[in-house]
Scaffold this motif. Structure first.
Motif, PDB file in Angstrom:
ATOM      1  N   MET A 128      -8.301 -50.916  12.968  1.00  0.00           N
ATOM      2  CA  MET A 128      -7.603 -50.440  11.781  1.00  0.00           C
ATOM      3  C   MET A 128      -8.576 -49.740  10.833  1.00  0.00           C
ATOM      4  SD  MET A 128      -4.853 -49.878  10.403  1.00  0.00           S
ATOM      5  CE  MET A 128      -3.403 -50.844  10.432  1.00  0.00           C
ATOM      6  N   ARG A 129      -9.772 -50.269  10.679  1.00  0.00           N
ATOM      7  CA  ARG A 129     -10.770 -49.635   9.814  1.00  0.00           C
ATOM      8  C   ARG A 129     -11.101 -48.241  10.339  1.00  0.00           C
ATOM      9  NH1 ARG A 129     -15.807 -48.411   9.629  1.00  0.00           N
ATOM     10  NH2 ARG A 129     -16.353 -49.374  11.596  1.00  0.00           N
ATOM     11  N   GLN A 130     -11.299 -48.128  11.646  1.00  0.00           N
ATOM     12  CA  GLN A 130     -11.595 -46.826  12.240  1.00  0.00           C
ATOM     13  C   GLN A 130     -10.404 -45.875  12.087  1.00  0.00           C
ATOM     14  OE1 GLN A 130     -12.807 -47.646  16.259  1.00  0.00           O
ATOM     15  NE2 GLN A 130     -14.790 -48.461  15.640  1.00  0.00           N
ATOM     16  N   ALA A 131      -9.200 -46.394  12.282  1.00  0.00           N
ATOM     17  CA  ALA A 131      -8.008 -45.562  12.122  1.00  0.00           C
ATOM     18  C   ALA A 131      -7.874 -45.087  10.679  1.00  0.00           C
ATOM     19  CB  ALA A 131      -6.759 -46.344  12.551  1.00  0.00           C
ATOM     20  N   MET A 132      -8.156 -45.955   9.713  1.00  0.00           N
ATOM     21  CA  MET A 132      -8.053 -45.579   8.293  1.00  0.00           C
ATOM     22  C   MET A 132      -9.053 -44.484   7.938  1.00  0.00           C
ATOM     23  SD  MET A 132      -5.564 -47.194   6.810  1.00  0.00           S
ATOM     24  CE  MET A 132      -5.879 -47.195   5.058  1.00  0.00           C
ATOM     25  N   GLN A 133     -10.172 -44.442   8.631  1.00  0.00           N
ATOM     26  CA  GLN A 133     -11.170 -43.404   8.361  1.00  0.00           C
ATOM     27  C   GLN A 133     -10.680 -42.015   8.764  1.00  0.00           C
ATOM     28  OE1 GLN A 133     -14.733 -44.750  10.330  1.00  0.00           O
ATOM     29  NE2 GLN A 133     -15.397 -45.935   8.555  1.00  0.00           N
ATOM     30  N   THR A 134      -9.678 -41.951   9.628  1.00  0.00           N
ATOM     31  CA  THR A 134      -9.150 -40.647  10.037  1.00  0.00           C
ATOM     32  C   THR A 134      -8.243 -40.039   8.971  1.00  0.00           C
ATOM     33  OG1 THR A 134      -7.180 -41.513  11.159  1.00  0.00           O
ATOM     34  CG2 THR A 134      -9.214 -41.333  12.480  1.00  0.00           C
ATOM     35  N   LEU A 135      -7.821 -40.849   8.013  1.00  0.00           N
ATOM     36  CA  LEU A 135      -6.920 -40.369   6.964  1.00  0.00           C
ATOM     37  C   LEU A 135      -7.685 -39.605   5.893  1.00  0.00           C
ATOM     38  CD1 LEU A 135      -4.755 -43.572   6.354  1.00  0.00           C
ATOM     39  CD2 LEU A 135      -4.231 -41.640   7.844  1.00  0.00           C
ATOM     40  N   SER A 136      -7.019 -38.627   5.318  1.00  0.00           N
ATOM     41  CA  SER A 136      -7.602 -37.950   4.159  1.00  0.00           C
ATOM     42  C   SER A 136      -7.487 -38.892   2.955  1.00  0.00           C
ATOM     43  CB  SER A 136      -6.846 -36.647   3.864  1.00  0.00           C
ATOM     44  OG  SER A 136      -5.555 -36.925   3.352  1.00  0.00           O
ATOM     45  N   GLN A 173       2.416 -38.099   7.633  1.00  0.00           N
ATOM     46  CA  GLN A 173       1.210 -37.645   8.334  1.00  0.00           C
ATOM     47  C   GLN A 173       0.237 -38.812   8.528  1.00  0.00           C
ATOM     48  OE1 GLN A 173       2.599 -34.719   9.526  1.00  0.00           O
ATOM     49  NE2 GLN A 173       0.441 -34.294   9.684  1.00  0.00           N
ATOM     50  N   GLY A 174       0.064 -39.599   7.491  1.00  0.00           N
ATOM     51  CA  GLY A 174      -0.839 -40.746   7.585  1.00  0.00           C
ATOM     52  C   GLY A 174      -0.377 -41.755   8.614  1.00  0.00           C
ATOM     53  N   ILE A 175       0.913 -42.069   8.614  1.00  0.00           N
ATOM     54  CA  ILE A 175       1.462 -43.021   9.587  1.00  0.00           C
ATOM     55  C   ILE A 175       1.292 -42.485  11.005  1.00  0.00           C
ATOM     56  CG2 ILE A 175       3.623 -44.044  10.426  1.00  0.00           C
ATOM     57  CD1 ILE A 175       2.494 -45.492   7.996  1.00  0.00           C
ATOM     58  N   LYS A 176       1.550 -41.196  11.212  1.00  0.00           N
ATOM     59  CA  LYS A 176       1.378 -40.605  12.541  1.00  0.00           C
ATOM     60  C   LYS A 176      -0.072 -40.714  13.005  1.00  0.00           C
ATOM     61  CE  LYS A 176       5.099 -37.221  12.196  1.00  0.00           C
ATOM     62  NZ  LYS A 176       5.426 -35.805  12.000  1.00  0.00           N
ATOM     63  N   LYS A 177      -1.017 -40.430  12.097  1.00  0.00           N
ATOM     64  CA  LYS A 177      -2.440 -40.535  12.454  1.00  0.00           C
ATOM     65  C   LYS A 177      -2.795 -41.968  12.829  1.00  0.00           C
ATOM     66  CE  LYS A 177      -4.443 -36.796   9.707  1.00  0.00           C
ATOM     67  NZ  LYS A 177      -5.344 -36.509   8.565  1.00  0.00           N
ATOM     68  N   LEU A 178      -2.320 -42.936  12.049  1.00  0.00           N
ATOM     69  CA  LEU A 178      -2.629 -44.340  12.334  1.00  0.00           C
ATOM     70  C   LEU A 178      -2.048 -44.758  13.682  1.00  0.00           C
ATOM     71  CD1 LEU A 178      -2.130 -46.082   8.862  1.00  0.00           C
ATOM     72  CD2 LEU A 178      -4.285 -45.521  10.001  1.00  0.00           C
ATOM     73  N   ARG A 179      -0.817 -44.391  13.943  1.00  0.00           N
ATOM     74  CA  ARG A 179      -0.199 -44.734  15.232  1.00  0.00           C
ATOM     75  C   ARG A 179      -0.978 -44.140  16.393  1.00  0.00           C
ATOM     76  NH1 ARG A 179       5.865 -43.665  13.318  1.00  0.00           N
ATOM     77  NH2 ARG A 179       6.313 -45.728  12.502  1.00  0.00           N
ATOM     78  N   CYS A 181      -4.139 -43.153  16.473  1.00  0.00           N
ATOM     79  CA  CYS A 181      -5.453 -43.792  16.608  1.00  0.00           C
ATOM     80  C   CYS A 181      -5.341 -45.183  17.208  1.00  0.00           C
ATOM     81  CB  CYS A 181      -6.141 -43.892  15.247  1.00  0.00           C
ATOM     82  SG  CYS A 181      -6.745 -42.324  14.646  1.00  0.00           S
ATOM     83  N   LEU A 182      -4.389 -45.968  16.742  1.00  0.00           N
ATOM     84  CA  LEU A 182      -4.260 -47.333  17.251  1.00  0.00           C
ATOM     85  C   LEU A 182      -3.826 -47.333  18.711  1.00  0.00           C
ATOM     86  CD1 LEU A 182      -2.773 -49.116  14.122  1.00  0.00           C
ATOM     87  CD2 LEU A 182      -5.102 -49.262  15.028  1.00  0.00           C
ATOM     88  N   ARG A 183      -3.010 -46.363  19.108  1.00  0.00           N
ATOM     89  CA  ARG A 183      -2.648 -46.228  20.525  1.00  0.00           C
ATOM     90  C   ARG A 183      -3.895 -45.909  21.351  1.00  0.00           C
ATOM     91  NH1 ARG A 183       2.199 -43.646  19.242  1.00  0.00           N
ATOM     92  NH2 ARG A 183       1.157 -41.651  19.270  1.00  0.00           N
ATOM     93  N   TYR A 185      -7.051 -46.570  20.593  1.00  0.00           N
ATOM     94  CA  TYR A 185      -7.939 -47.734  20.650  1.00  0.00           C
ATOM     95  C   TYR A 185      -7.411 -48.780  21.602  1.00  0.00           C
ATOM     96  CZ  TYR A 185     -10.086 -45.767  16.452  1.00  0.00           C
ATOM     97  OH  TYR A 185     -10.686 -44.941  15.562  1.00  0.00           O
ATOM     98  N   GLY A 186      -6.081 -48.937  21.651  1.00  0.00           N
ATOM     99  CA  GLY A 186      -5.464 -49.915  22.529  1.00  0.00           C
ATOM    100  C   GLY A 186      -5.606 -49.562  23.987  1.00  0.00           C
ATOM    101  N   THR A 187      -5.678 -48.257  24.318  1.00  0.00           N
ATOM    102  CA  THR A 187      -5.756 -47.852  25.720  1.00  0.00           C
ATOM    103  C   THR A 187      -7.180 -47.734  26.225  1.00  0.00           C
ATOM    104  OG1 THR A 187      -5.672 -45.516  25.110  1.00  0.00           O
ATOM    105  CG2 THR A 187      -3.575 -46.593  25.640  1.00  0.00           C
ATOM    106  N   THR A 188      -8.164 -47.826  25.318  1.00  0.00           N
ATOM    107  CA  THR A 188      -9.556 -47.681  25.758  1.00  0.00           C
ATOM    108  C   THR A 188     -10.181 -49.005  26.156  1.00  0.00           C
ATOM    109  OG1 THR A 188     -10.340 -47.889  23.472  1.00  0.00           O
ATOM    110  CG2 THR A 188      -9.940 -45.649  24.325  1.00  0.00           C
ATOM    111  N   GLU A 189      -9.458 -50.099  25.949  1.00  0.00           N
ATOM    112  CA  GLU A 189     -10.049 -51.403  26.271  1.00  0.00           C
ATOM    113  C   GLU A 189     -10.080 -51.658  27.752  1.00  0.00           C
ATOM    114  OE1 GLU A 189      -7.732 -54.104  23.946  1.00  0.00           O
ATOM    115  OE2 GLU A 189      -8.984 -53.804  22.228  1.00  0.00           O
TER     116      GLU A 189
END
Length: 189
Positions: A128-136, A173-179, A181-183, A185-189
Motif C-alpha cells: 500500500m505504501r508503494q502504491a500510494m507513492q504512485t499517486l500525485s 484516477q487515484g483509485i484506478k492507480k491503487l487498484r 498497483c496492488l494487482r 504487487y499481488g501477482t509478483t509474489e
C-alpha cells in the motif's frame, strides 16, 4: 463522533471544559495529522501544526455553527494552518519522507497475532505504501479527504477550491492507480 456529540463537545469546550478537547482529539487527532501531513510533507511540521490546531480549537470553539459539517470545518481549519506554515516559509517545498508517512498500527485491539498474520499485514502495508507513492499529491489529498476524512465530494471540492468534476476525476484516477498497483504487487509474489 456524530454531529450531535461533536456539537455538545465543542460547546462544552467553548464554555471552558477542557475535557471536551480530549474527546475531540481522540476522535480526530489522526485525521487532522493526516490532512496536515498531506500539505506539509514533513513529520515534525505535521506534528507541530497538529498540536497548534488543537490549541487554536480552544480559541475558535465558539465560532462553530451547527449548520456546518463538523468534519469539513475541522479539516478546513487544519488545512489552512498547514498552508499558512508553507506561506510563512516562502512557499518552500518540503521533501516527502516516506518513512515518516503515517502508518496504521498492526496490532488490533491488544490481541496477539500470529507471525503469519503479522507478516501478511507488513506485506500489505508495504504494498500500500508503494502504491500510494504512485499517486500525485492532488490525488493523495483527495483520497485522504474522502477515505480518511469521510467528506462528500462537494465538501472536498469546497475545501480544495476545485470544481466538483476535477475532484471526482482525481479520486477515480487515484483509485484506478491503487487498484492497478496492488494487482501488480499481488501477482509478483
Amino acid at each position: 463522533m456524530t454531529e450531535h456529540e461533536f456539537y455538545a463537545a465543542i460547546k462544552g469546550l467553548a464554555k471552558g471544559n477542557k475535557d471536551m478537547l480530549r474527546a475531540i482529539y481522540d476522535a480526530y487527532g489522526r485525521l487532522i495529522y493526516t490532512i496536515v501531513y498531506d500539505v506539509v510533507k514533513n513529520r515534525e511540521d505535521a506534528e507541530d501544526v497538529t498540536s497548534e490546531f488543537f490549541i487554536k480549537l480552544i480559541r475558535v470553539a465558539g465560532t462553530y455553527q451547527k449548520k456546518t459539517s463538523h468534519r469539513a470545518w475541522l479539516i478546513q481549519i487544519a488545512r489552512n494552518m498547514a498552508i499558512d506554515l508553507l506561506r510563512k516559509r516562502g512557499h518552500e517545498y518540503l521533501l516527502h519522507e516516506t518513512e515518516d508517512a503515517p502508518q496504521d498500527q498492526l496490532e488490533e485491539g491488544g490481541t496477539v497475532e500470529t507471525a503469519s498474520t503479522v507478516e501478511e499485514h507488513v506485506v500489505l502495508a508495504e504494498d500500500m505504501r508503494q502504491a500510494m507513492q504512485t499517486l500525485s499529491d492532488r490525488e493523495r489529498e483527495v483520497l485522504d479527504l474522502k477515505l480518511v476524512g469521510d467528506l462528500k465530494f462537494r465538501e472536498i471540492a469546497k475545501t480544495l477550491g476545485q470544481p466538483l468534476g476535477t475532484v471526482t476525476w482525481l479520486y477515480n484516477q487515484g483509485i484506478k492507480k491503487l487498484r492497478r498497483c496492488l494487482r501488480e504487487y499481488g501477482t509478483t509474489e
